[in-house]
Design a protein around this motif. Structure first.
Motif, PDB file in Angstrom:
ATOM      1  N   PRO A   5      23.599 -10.453 -13.350  1.00 48.03           N
ATOM      2  CA  PRO A   5      24.837  -9.669 -13.471  1.00 48.03           C
ATOM      3  C   PRO A   5      26.055 -10.425 -12.947  1.00 48.03           C
ATOM      4  O   PRO A   5      27.157 -10.269 -13.458  1.00 48.03           O
ATOM      5  CB  PRO A   5      24.546  -8.430 -12.621  1.00 48.03           C
ATOM      6  N   GLU A   6      25.845 -11.268 -11.920  1.00 39.10           N
ATOM      7  CA  GLU A   6      26.959 -12.028 -11.349  1.00 39.10           C
ATOM      8  C   GLU A   6      26.466 -13.402 -10.901  1.00 39.10           C
ATOM      9  O   GLU A   6      25.365 -13.542 -10.366  1.00 39.10           O
ATOM     10  CB  GLU A   6      27.571 -11.307 -10.138  1.00 39.10           C
ATOM     11  N   VAL A   7      27.272 -14.409 -11.138  1.00 39.36           N
ATOM     12  CA  VAL A   7      27.006 -15.761 -10.652  1.00 39.36           C
ATOM     13  C   VAL A   7      28.286 -16.276  -9.999  1.00 39.36           C
ATOM     14  O   VAL A   7      29.347 -16.304 -10.631  1.00 39.36           O
ATOM     15  CB  VAL A   7      26.583 -16.710 -11.792  1.00 39.36           C
ATOM     16  N   LEU A  29      26.322 -22.044  -4.773  1.00 39.21           N
ATOM     17  CA  LEU A  29      25.923 -21.244  -5.926  1.00 39.21           C
ATOM     18  C   LEU A  29      25.225 -20.003  -5.397  1.00 39.21           C
ATOM     19  O   LEU A  29      24.344 -20.096  -4.536  1.00 39.21           O
ATOM     20  CB  LEU A  29      24.979 -22.037  -6.833  1.00 39.21           C
ATOM     21  N   ALA A  30      25.608 -18.834  -5.898  1.00 39.30           N
ATOM     22  CA  ALA A  30      25.004 -17.586  -5.430  1.00 39.30           C
ATOM     23  C   ALA A  30      24.708 -16.677  -6.612  1.00 39.30           C
ATOM     24  O   ALA A  30      25.595 -16.385  -7.427  1.00 39.30           O
ATOM     25  CB  ALA A  30      25.920 -16.880  -4.442  1.00 39.30           C
TER      26      ALA A  30
END
Length: 265
Positions: A5-7, A29-30
């Motif tokens: 959903p999110e990067v 990076l998460a």
């Protein structure tokens, strides 16, 4: 098959069009599956391969990370869950890349989907999703993995000066090397394994029956020497079909280990 959903990506990077070098002072990076941070990272192409230096830390959810490799059009028959975090350090000097790493794994579980007798393993995910159940094949509360080694780009040789894998069931220490990576790789590995057979038997009981039991705790030396298995192409029985690739195990690959126990039933 990545579905996030999110990067979030943050940091700096510099790339040299002339030399092909890539450098970053700091990069993060998460995602919901993986968090990674790299510091002082440099990748420099050389005639003998890539020269890597810098430090990388990471944290991952193995179940979510495994979803990146799972084809959503097919049912998942096995799954690995748990958490891991670790750190890797790289340095390059005189055509040799040095590496040091630590990794911790917690609450590891390998499970297999229970497929109804009336269903095929290739039944659609929708059909298997209703009332699905899983059988635990293996479980380990904590595993630690530490190591240190180097890669000689000129000789095509990987050397491990220290390897250690530790859990409640096993503790393995080893050192050795793999030579001839670009041609005919050979391994020379030796070490020691300490084990608790009562814990090993608890896992094997799911395959051999609840009555299977073994007891005993000991340490034994082991070695592995010789040419490594290689992929080779063989002509297909159907002349219209492309060659078949098979993994060939050489007879010259020799391993030696021992096992002692107090009781078994």
């Amino acid at each position: 098959f990545i579905d996030e959903p999110e990067v979030h990506i943050e940091g700096d990077a510099a790339y040299s069009l002339t030399g092909g070098e890539w450098k970053s002072q700091s990069l993060t990076l998460a995602t919901s599956a993986l968090a990674l941070r790299a510091d002082q990272l440099a990748v420099v192409p050389r005639e003998t391969g890539l020269a890597l230096s810098g430090e990388i830390g990471y944290r991952a959810d193995l179940a979510r990370l495994g979803g990146w490799l799972q084809d959503p059009r097919l049912p998942q028959l096995r799954k690995l869950s748990g958490r891991t975090d670790g750190r890797m350090q790289f340095a390059h000097e005189k055509n040799v890349t040095f590496a040091k790493w630590t990794a911790e794994f917690e609450d590891l579980t390998l499970a297999s989907r229970v497929v109804p007798a009336t269903a095929s393993p290739l039944t659609s995910p929708i059909a298997l999703g209703a009332g699905e159940s899983w059988t635990t094949l293996w479980q380990e509360p904590k595993i630690s993995w530490h190591g240190q080694g180097e890669f000689d780009h000129t000789r095509g040789r990987i050397s491990a000066t220290h390897l250690n894998v530790a859990s409640d069931m096993l503790n393995v220490t080893a050192h050795g090397q793999i030579e001839g990576l670009s041609s005919a790789p050979t391994v020379d590995l030796q070490g020691e394994i300490a084990y608790d057979l009562a814990r090993v038997a608890a896992i094997l009981a799911s395959y051999l029956g609840d009555g299977f039991k073994m007891t005993g705790a000991d340490k034994r030396q082991f070695t592995l020497r010789g040419p490594l298995p290689t992929w080779q192409s063989f002509a297909s029985q159907d002349p219209r079909a492309p060659p078949v690739r098979k993994l060939v195990w050489p007879q010259e690959l020799v391993g030696q280990a021992g096992l002692g126990w107090t009781s078994a039933e």
